[in-house]
Design an enzyme around this catalytic site. Sequence first.
Site, PDB file in Angstrom:
ATOM      1  N   ASP A   1      37.082  54.271  61.983  1.00  0.00           N
ATOM      2  CA  ASP A   1      36.322  53.676  60.884  1.00  0.00           C
ATOM      3  C   ASP A   1      36.851  54.236  59.575  1.00  0.00           C
ATOM      4  O   ASP A   1      37.141  55.443  59.479  1.00  0.00           O
ATOM      5  CB  ASP A   1      34.844  54.054  60.978  1.00  0.00           C
TER       6      ASP A   1
ATOM      7  N   HIS B   1      41.220  57.254  67.392  1.00  0.00           N
ATOM      8  CA  HIS B   1      41.458  56.744  68.736  1.00  0.00           C
ATOM      9  C   HIS B   1      42.858  56.165  68.902  1.00  0.00           C
ATOM     10  O   HIS B   1      43.576  55.937  67.921  1.00  0.00           O
ATOM     11  CB  HIS B   1      40.417  55.671  69.057  1.00  0.00           C
TER      12      HIS B   1
ATOM     13  N   SER C   1      38.848  62.898  55.512  1.00  0.00           N
ATOM     14  CA  SER C   1      40.146  63.134  56.145  1.00  0.00           C
ATOM     15  C   SER C   1      40.934  61.836  56.226  1.00  0.00           C
ATOM     16  O   SER C   1      40.415  60.762  55.914  1.00  0.00           O
ATOM     17  CB  SER C   1      39.947  63.721  57.548  1.00  0.00           C
TER      18      SER C   1
END
EC number: 4.1.1.65
Length: 302
Positions: free
Chosen positions: A113, A169, A256
């Site tokens: 996301d 991911h 990040s």
Amino acid sequence: MIKYYNRNNKSYEIEQVAGDKVLNWTYSSPIGLSLLELIIKRRIFSSLYGWYLTRRISRRKISSFVSNFNIDLSLTEKGLRDFSSFNDFFYRKLKPQARPIDKDDLSLISFGDGKLLAYETIDLEKLVQVKGFTYSLRELINNDQIAEKFTNGTCLILRLCPTDYHRFHFIDSGTCENTIKIKGAYYSVNPIALQKVKKLFCENKREWTIFHSNNFADVLYVEVGATCVGSIVQTYTPQTTVNRGDEKGYFKFGGSTVILFFESDQVSIDEDIIEQTKRGIESSVLLGERIGYKKIPLSRRG
């Protein structure tokens, strides 16, 4: 003020920034910039704050954070009272149904996301940080041989702000090599900071890995730490088979960035993302949604 593009309703929205006043003061005022260089960008500052956020007392911050930034806890595995610390909340896991994964082998999915920028046919010596600021892939990973593989390839920059889901991911099935770690500073990765610190991605702590994708050839993952990120945690097992959408790792507290590099002629990015990137605007994306597709060689087309 940070404007981004919402792909769902095709409109522009303003990002809610955690600590925006402090961030602006730090990167704009003489005193703030002095403190940044003397203390804030250093590992000890992020480590100490990260230590506090792992303590039970930090739980008191969760409720107000959820309320102020409209965090939907119905999507998380744990409820509000179940988190052991603020950091436990920060790198919270989502329920499997919260982020459907596009299963089409030809679809390139978002790896987390966040807010996405995409660059095709990249110049390895002039990768774009923000308008006017560039950096080199060789400087980013300190490996000329690996960098060369991605000449004229595609670069995706996914910025995870503190309000986002903070796990990243795999975009495909395949195997992943061991992680290479590079020590560095802890500047913020917010666009405000990117406009102030040259080659910020090359200054910050970062880790990189080669992922051998079944459908997209070799992909370079680069995770970049930031202010207050106590650590980058890799949760995958090297040299073992992973599936599309499997978790690779997560960040502890702080905004990040994850950067992906693809070899030349492997992927095409969806036009709306490319168009917004040309305008200098990030696109909001969610884990598992399609952001592009695999290029099919002419020899294999019907």
